[in-house]
Scaffold this motif. Structure first.
Motif, short mmCIF file in Angstrom:
data_model
loop_
_atom_site.label_atom_id
_atom_site.label_comp_id
_atom_site.label_asym_id
_atom_site.label_seq_id
_atom_site.Cartn_x
_atom_site.Cartn_y
_atom_site.Cartn_z
N VAL A 177 0.86 -1.19 0.00
CA VAL A 177 0.00 0.00 0.00
C VAL A 177 0.89 1.24 0.00
CG1 VAL A 177 -1.80 1.28 1.21
CG2 VAL A 177 -1.82 -1.23 1.22
N ASP A 181 -2.17 5.02 -3.01
CA ASP A 181 -3.36 4.31 -2.53
C ASP A 181 -4.05 5.09 -1.42
OD1 ASP A 181 -2.94 1.98 -4.23
OD2 ASP A 181 -1.23 1.56 -2.94
N TYR A 185 -7.83 6.37 -1.89
CA TYR A 185 -8.79 5.93 -0.87
C TYR A 185 -9.50 7.15 -0.27
CZ TYR A 185 -10.63 4.01 3.50
OH TYR A 185 -11.45 3.64 4.54
N PRO A 285 -4.32 -1.73 -1.94
CA PRO A 285 -4.02 -1.15 -3.26
C PRO A 285 -5.32 -0.75 -3.97
CG PRO A 285 -2.65 -3.06 -2.88
CD PRO A 285 -3.64 -3.01 -1.74
N MET A 286 -5.33 0.43 -4.53
CA MET A 286 -6.55 1.01 -5.10
C MET A 286 -6.48 1.02 -6.62
SD MET A 286 -8.57 2.10 -2.54
CE MET A 286 -9.60 3.37 -3.29
N SER A 444 -1.33 2.84 -8.47
CA SER A 444 0.03 3.07 -8.01
C SER A 444 1.04 2.44 -8.97
CB SER A 444 0.22 2.45 -6.63
OG SER A 444 0.28 1.03 -6.74
#
Length: 464
Positions: A177, A181, A185, A285-286, A444
């Motif tokens: 992360v 991220d 978020y 992780p986004m 990312s």
């Protein structure tokens, strides 16, 4: 009872217009080629010079091609804008880092890495992502072209003082992360208008644990939730990062500056207009699935079902998913992608390329994926080569391009074709942002690297 923002803002007030805006002194104006031509034309029309030319730095970045920079720019509009900036800088006696200059790059990457951006400064540029510089403990925000002219002419600007917000991210981040991220978020939770009218200070253990480059990424994206800017109080990580850089104070001046910089933090009893708290363990992780940066989710999650969307927003939500070619409720893991872009003022720093290299090392790029690896500056390019990352990329089937804004926006040659999917480390996924009809998924460098190798959206935590 003062916030960090209040301390810096109040120290730069020249006058306060009764029942009106503040006349604010500006320490640094960054000028790029897109938003400055009319400002310089305005000075000429009024017979004015730049008031404090030593406070102004010019460089092209948006229209810069990322290949063959030693040849004339082919696109006539791009060439005109880049050439015009060079002439304006010369005519007004301003520092100009043109294409192929060793100090050239994306202006929001070059400023911090050269020590031009320092704690306690007020910084403006005709570019919304000026918020990046707030990571150094500065008040930094984007302005319009008429305001660029105002600063050129007077080194001051008229601004209404924004409200303050503190966003605290408690706890420790899980492995895999990143700062990107955290930002995606927060924007997903706040929505793209959730911080409108505020200047945000980021705080908490997760923020403090970030490297300087991670902090720059976080503050860069502040604008995407409507904030006027974002900032982080300077600390030992900040001071260690800027020490010895080219434009950083040296010797006795360094010690004097450091004494002042250490006062730049919100008082323990400081009152913010808004306080918001998030927890690091909630962040994975986004990746984005829609057409604004607020349409993001954890990479293992499913696209939100239509019934979870407020009724007033369902038509635009459906339109966004239609543009992207996605269905509400479906996962993104395993979806085929076509392009990968690492770079921009969000993720074009050396740390981002180290992360990308850490995943692609020993692997090969998927044959069908076109990847653009674009350093944020010539200094980053130099670091990549000094650390041998270029060899890792080459062995994995990737090629480095030359510095510039590149595929962040469709203002240069690096455009994603209509209908194609691009996993991008940049900052915006609007319709057509990376090219007419392009479909952008923000993520990312780790998520981008995993996708580049597998050819599909992949959780970097499970990649081996």
């Amino acid at each position: 009872m003062n916030t960090l923002f209040d301390k810096i803002w109040d120290a730069h007030v020249v006058t306060q217009v009764k029942d009106g805006p503040t006349q604010l002194y500006i320490d640094r104006l960054y000028c790029h080629e897109v938003t400055s031509p009319q400002a310089f034309a305005g000075l000429r029309a009024r017979g004015l010079k730049a008031f404090r030319p030593e406070k102004i730095i010019c460089m092209p970045d948006h229209n810069t091609p990322t290949h063959d920079q030693d040849k004339p720019i082919e696109d006539p509009i791009s060439k005109t804008q880049v050439d015009t900036l060079a002439k304006n800088a010369e005519d007004f006696g301003l520092t100009h880092f043109g294409m192929l200059h060793p100090k050239n790059g994306i202006i929001h990457v070059v400023g911090p890495e050269r020590g031009l951006t320092l704690p306690g400064m007020t910084i403006v540029c005709g570019d919304s992502h000026t918020s990046t510089h707030g990571a150094m403990g500065a008040v930094a925000f984007g302005i319009g072209t008429s305001e660029v002219e105002m600063v050129l002419a007077s080194q001051c600007i008229l601004q209404s003082k924004p409200k303050t917000m503190r966003i605290t991210v408690d706890g420790k981040l899980d492995e895999g992360v990143t700062a990107k991220d955290i930002a995606l978020y927060i924007i997903a939770q706040m929505t793209t208008g959730g911080a409108t009218g505020y200047f945000v200070e980021y705080a908490g253990e997760a923020v403090r644990s970030l490297t300087m480059e991670g902090r720059l990424t976080l503050c860069n994206l502040s604008i995407e939730m409507g904030a006027r800017g974002g900032m982080i109080a300077p600390d030992e990580i900040t001071f260690e990062y800027i020490k010895g850089r080219e434009y950083t104070p040296q010797g006795e001046a360094w010690e004097k500056s450091l004494t002042y910089w250490k006062t730049l933090k919100s008082d323990n009893d400081a009152v913010f207009d808004e306080e918001i708290v998030f927890h690091a363990e909630d962040i994975q992780p986004m990746i984005t699935y829609g057409t604004n940066p607020g349409m993001g989710m954890g990479i293992t999650e499913n696209i939100p079902a239509m019934e979870t969307v407020p009724e007033a927003g369902r038509i635009s939500y459906a339109k966004s998913l239609e543009y992207m070619g996605f269905e509400a409720g479906e996962p993104l893991l395993g979806k085929k992608i076509d392009y990968v872009f690492i770079g921009s003022c969000t993720n074009g720093r050396i740390e981002d390329f180290r992360e990308f290299a850490s995943l692609v090392k020993g692997h090969r790029k998927a044959d069908h994926v076109i990847a653009w690896l674009v350093p944020g500056s010539w200094e980053v390019d130099k670091q990549i080569r000094a650390e041998g990352l270029d060899k890792i990329f080459e062995e994995a089937g990737f090629a480095l391009r030359q510095p510039g804004c590149s595929a962040c926006l469709a203002m240069n040659d690096d455009k994603v074709p209509a209908g194609k999917y691009a996993v991008s480390t940049s900052n915006r996924n609007f319709e057509g942002r990376q090219g007419p009809g392009a479909r952008t998924l923000l993520a990312s460098p780790l998520v981008a690297a995993a996708a580049a190798v597998t050819g599909v959206i992949t959780d970097p935590r499970t990649f081996n």
